[in-house]
Scaffold this motif. Structure first.
Motif, PDB file in Angstrom:
ATOM      1  N   ASP A 138       0.829  -1.203   0.000  1.00  0.00           N
ATOM      2  CA  ASP A 138       0.000   0.000   0.000  1.00  0.00           C
ATOM      3  C   ASP A 138       0.862   1.252   0.000  1.00  0.00           C
ATOM      4  O   ASP A 138       0.590   2.204  -0.728  1.00  0.00           O
ATOM      5  CB  ASP A 138      -0.938   0.023   1.205  1.00  0.00           C
ATOM      6  CG  ASP A 138      -2.050  -0.996   1.106  1.00  0.00           C
ATOM      7  OD1 ASP A 138      -2.295  -1.522  -0.005  1.00  0.00           O
ATOM      8  OD2 ASP A 138      -2.680  -1.289   2.145  1.00  0.00           O
ATOM      9  N   LYS A 139       1.910   1.261   0.812  1.00  0.00           N
ATOM     10  CA  LYS A 139       2.812   2.410   0.857  1.00  0.00           C
ATOM     11  C   LYS A 139       3.521   2.586  -0.474  1.00  0.00           C
ATOM     12  O   LYS A 139       3.688   3.695  -0.951  1.00  0.00           O
ATOM     13  CB  LYS A 139       3.841   2.241   1.977  1.00  0.00           C
ATOM     14  CG  LYS A 139       3.265   2.449   3.350  1.00  0.00           C
ATOM     15  CD  LYS A 139       4.320   2.256   4.410  1.00  0.00           C
ATOM     16  CE  LYS A 139       3.717   2.347   5.787  1.00  0.00           C
ATOM     17  NZ  LYS A 139       4.708   2.108   6.832  1.00  0.00           N
ATOM     18  N   ARG A 140       3.942   1.487  -1.071  1.00  0.00           N
ATOM     19  CA  ARG A 140       4.644   1.556  -2.354  1.00  0.00           C
ATOM     20  C   ARG A 140       3.730   2.134  -3.427  1.00  0.00           C
ATOM     21  O   ARG A 140       4.127   2.993  -4.184  1.00  0.00           O
ATOM     22  CB  ARG A 140       5.131   0.176  -2.779  1.00  0.00           C
ATOM     23  CG  ARG A 140       5.905   0.217  -4.088  1.00  0.00           C
ATOM     24  CD  ARG A 140       6.355  -1.131  -4.526  1.00  0.00           C
ATOM     25  NE  ARG A 140       7.280  -1.694  -3.547  1.00  0.00           N
ATOM     26  CZ  ARG A 140       7.700  -2.934  -3.561  1.00  0.00           C
ATOM     27  NH1 ARG A 140       7.261  -3.762  -4.475  1.00  0.00           N
ATOM     28  NH2 ARG A 140       8.531  -3.371  -2.669  1.00  0.00           N
ATOM     29  N   SER A 141       2.490   1.681  -3.488  1.00  0.00           N
ATOM     30  CA  SER A 141       1.574   2.172  -4.511  1.00  0.00           C
ATOM     31  C   SER A 141       1.165   3.613  -4.248  1.00  0.00           C
ATOM     32  O   SER A 141       0.883   4.369  -5.163  1.00  0.00           O
ATOM     33  CB  SER A 141       0.335   1.285  -4.623  1.00  0.00           C
ATOM     34  OG  SER A 141      -0.427   1.362  -3.448  1.00  0.00           O
ATOM     35  N   LEU A 142       1.166   4.017  -2.985  1.00  0.00           N
ATOM     36  CA  LEU A 142       0.810   5.388  -2.631  1.00  0.00           C
ATOM     37  C   LEU A 142       1.856   6.368  -3.148  1.00  0.00           C
ATOM     38  O   LEU A 142       1.524   7.468  -3.578  1.00  0.00           O
ATOM     39  CB  LEU A 142       0.678   5.499  -1.106  1.00  0.00           C
ATOM     40  CG  LEU A 142       0.216   6.828  -0.540  1.00  0.00           C
ATOM     41  CD1 LEU A 142      -1.209   7.121  -1.035  1.00  0.00           C
ATOM     42  CD2 LEU A 142       0.247   6.809   0.967  1.00  0.00           C
ATOM     43  N   PHE A 143       3.120   5.960  -3.150  1.00  0.00           N
ATOM     44  CA  PHE A 143       4.201   6.845  -3.541  1.00  0.00           C
ATOM     45  C   PHE A 143       4.836   6.494  -4.875  1.00  0.00           C
ATOM     46  O   PHE A 143       5.887   7.005  -5.206  1.00  0.00           O
ATOM     47  CB  PHE A 143       5.279   6.862  -2.447  1.00  0.00           C
ATOM     48  CG  PHE A 143       4.775   7.432  -1.157  1.00  0.00           C
ATOM     49  CD1 PHE A 143       4.471   8.765  -1.049  1.00  0.00           C
ATOM     50  CD2 PHE A 143       4.579   6.614  -0.055  1.00  0.00           C
ATOM     51  CE1 PHE A 143       3.992   9.299   0.134  1.00  0.00           C
ATOM     52  CE2 PHE A 143       4.105   7.137   1.136  1.00  0.00           C
ATOM     53  CZ  PHE A 143       3.812   8.485   1.221  1.00  0.00           C
ATOM     54  N   SER A 144       4.212   5.631  -5.644  1.00  0.00           N
ATOM     55  CA  SER A 144       4.808   5.254  -6.924  1.00  0.00           C
ATOM     56  C   SER A 144       4.704   6.409  -7.906  1.00  0.00           C
ATOM     57  O   SER A 144       3.750   7.179  -7.880  1.00  0.00           O
ATOM     58  CB  SER A 144       4.123   4.009  -7.491  1.00  0.00           C
ATOM     59  OG  SER A 144       2.841   4.335  -7.978  1.00  0.00           O
TER      60      SER A 144
ATOM     61  N   ALA B 207       1.506   9.098  -8.756  1.00  0.00           N
ATOM     62  CA  ALA B 207       1.677  10.541  -8.627  1.00  0.00           C
ATOM     63  C   ALA B 207       1.403  11.231  -9.956  1.00  0.00           C
ATOM     64  O   ALA B 207       0.751  12.262 -10.018  1.00  0.00           O
ATOM     65  CB  ALA B 207       3.088  10.858  -8.146  1.00  0.00           C
ATOM     66  N   LEU B 208       1.891  10.646 -11.040  1.00  0.00           N
ATOM     67  CA  LEU B 208       1.696  11.227 -12.360  1.00  0.00           C
ATOM     68  C   LEU B 208       0.232  11.206 -12.752  1.00  0.00           C
ATOM     69  O   LEU B 208      -0.307  12.211 -13.205  1.00  0.00           O
ATOM     70  CB  LEU B 208       2.533  10.465 -13.398  1.00  0.00           C
ATOM     71  CG  LEU B 208       2.450  10.980 -14.823  1.00  0.00           C
ATOM     72  CD1 LEU B 208       2.897  12.435 -14.888  1.00  0.00           C
ATOM     73  CD2 LEU B 208       3.307  10.133 -15.736  1.00  0.00           C
ATOM     74  N   SER B 209      -0.436  10.079 -12.551  1.00  0.00           N
ATOM     75  CA  SER B 209      -1.839  10.003 -12.945  1.00  0.00           C
ATOM     76  C   SER B 209      -2.685  10.933 -12.101  1.00  0.00           C
ATOM     77  O   SER B 209      -3.639  11.529 -12.582  1.00  0.00           O
ATOM     78  CB  SER B 209      -2.368   8.564 -12.855  1.00  0.00           C
ATOM     79  OG  SER B 209      -2.419   8.145 -11.513  1.00  0.00           O
ATOM     80  N   GLY B 210      -2.322  11.125 -10.847  1.00  0.00           N
ATOM     81  CA  GLY B 210      -3.051  12.053  -9.993  1.00  0.00           C
ATOM     82  C   GLY B 210      -2.920  13.479 -10.492  1.00  0.00           C
ATOM     83  O   GLY B 210      -3.887  14.227 -10.549  1.00  0.00           O
ATOM     84  N   SER B 211      -1.701  13.874 -10.893  1.00  0.00           N
ATOM     85  CA  SER B 211      -1.528  15.236 -11.392  1.00  0.00           C
ATOM     86  C   SER B 211      -2.204  15.405 -12.744  1.00  0.00           C
ATOM     87  O   SER B 211      -2.723  16.468 -13.050  1.00  0.00           O
ATOM     88  CB  SER B 211      -0.039  15.601 -11.487  1.00  0.00           C
ATOM     89  OG  SER B 211       0.600  14.797 -12.455  1.00  0.00           O
ATOM     90  N   MET B 212      -2.236  14.350 -13.548  1.00  0.00           N
ATOM     91  CA  MET B 212      -2.917  14.431 -14.839  1.00  0.00           C
ATOM     92  C   MET B 212      -4.418  14.583 -14.631  1.00  0.00           C
ATOM     93  O   MET B 212      -5.072  15.337 -15.340  1.00  0.00           O
ATOM     94  CB  MET B 212      -2.601  13.191 -15.684  1.00  0.00           C
ATOM     95  CG  MET B 212      -1.167  13.163 -16.153  1.00  0.00           C
ATOM     96  SD  MET B 212      -0.708  11.638 -16.978  1.00  0.00           S
ATOM     97  CE  MET B 212      -1.729  11.694 -18.413  1.00  0.00           C
ATOM     98  N   ASP B 213      -4.956  13.889 -13.635  1.00  0.00           N
ATOM     99  CA  ASP B 213      -6.380  14.022 -13.332  1.00  0.00           C
ATOM    100  C   ASP B 213      -6.706  15.442 -12.895  1.00  0.00           C
ATOM    101  O   ASP B 213      -7.702  16.018 -13.307  1.00  0.00           O
ATOM    102  CB  ASP B 213      -6.798  13.046 -12.228  1.00  0.00           C
ATOM    103  CG  ASP B 213      -6.796  11.599 -12.699  1.00  0.00           C
ATOM    104  OD1 ASP B 213      -6.803  11.379 -13.928  1.00  0.00           O
ATOM    105  OD2 ASP B 213      -6.784  10.704 -11.831  1.00  0.00           O
ATOM    106  N   ARG B 214      -5.832  16.028 -12.078  1.00  0.00           N
ATOM    107  CA  ARG B 214      -6.073  17.403 -11.628  1.00  0.00           C
ATOM    108  C   ARG B 214      -5.994  18.363 -12.804  1.00  0.00           C
ATOM    109  O   ARG B 214      -6.787  19.294 -12.906  1.00  0.00           O
ATOM    110  CB  ARG B 214      -5.065  17.787 -10.544  1.00  0.00           C
ATOM    111  CG  ARG B 214      -5.370  17.143  -9.204  1.00  0.00           C
ATOM    112  CD  ARG B 214      -4.503  17.721  -8.094  1.00  0.00           C
ATOM    113  NE  ARG B 214      -3.089  17.425  -8.264  1.00  0.00           N
ATOM    114  CZ  ARG B 214      -2.509  16.285  -7.904  1.00  0.00           C
ATOM    115  NH1 ARG B 214      -3.216  15.347  -7.337  1.00  0.00           N
ATOM    116  NH2 ARG B 214      -1.226  16.099  -8.068  1.00  0.00           N
ATOM    117  N   GLN B 215      -5.053  18.137 -13.730  1.00  0.00           N
ATOM    118  CA  GLN B 215      -4.942  19.005 -14.905  1.00  0.00           C
ATOM    119  C   GLN B 215      -6.182  18.886 -15.766  1.00  0.00           C
ATOM    120  O   GLN B 215      -6.713  19.880 -16.241  1.00  0.00           O
ATOM    121  CB  GLN B 215      -3.698  18.634 -15.729  1.00  0.00           C
ATOM    122  CG  GLN B 215      -2.407  19.064 -15.078  1.00  0.00           C
ATOM    123  CD  GLN B 215      -1.192  18.583 -15.859  1.00  0.00           C
ATOM    124  OE1 GLN B 215      -1.320  17.789 -16.782  1.00  0.00           O
ATOM    125  NE2 GLN B 215      -0.021  19.063 -15.481  1.00  0.00           N
TER     126      GLN B 215
END
Length: 90
Positions: free
Chosen positions: A55-61, A65-73
């Motif tokens: 869970d920690k690894r997937s949280l910080f992968s 992070a990239l897909s999260g910022s792409m979603d925000r964009q």
């Protein structure tokens, strides 16, 4: 446990313990076909630690992070488009 009710086999206690575990831990313990309660305790602990590490690894992968910022964009671009459309109509 067995001393409280010696007529029940240890497999009963193992099964009862496993059935009370979180859904993400149960399958691995069932696959292992553990025979003692002590084995079940130890394996459940190891499985929980493994799941927490994953869970920690997937949280910080980087991918997350990239897909999260792409979603925000994408969200902000969609919001800008809505605002532009509203401004053009008035």
């Amino acid at each position: 446990m067995n001393s409280l009710n010696p007529s029940l086999p240890e497999s009963y206690y193992v099964s009862s313990f496993i059935s009370g575990l979180r859904e993400d831990i149960k399958p691995m313990l069932k696959i292992l076909r553990l025979t003692t309660l002590m084995q079940a305790f130890e394996q459940a602990k190891w499985q929980e630690e493994s799941n927490n590490a994953m869970d920690k690894r997937s949280l910080f992968s980087p991918r997350t992070a990239l897909s999260g910022s792409m979603d925000r964009q994408a969200d902000s671009c969609g919001q800008e488009s809505l605002e532009e459309g509203t401004n053009q109509k008035t």
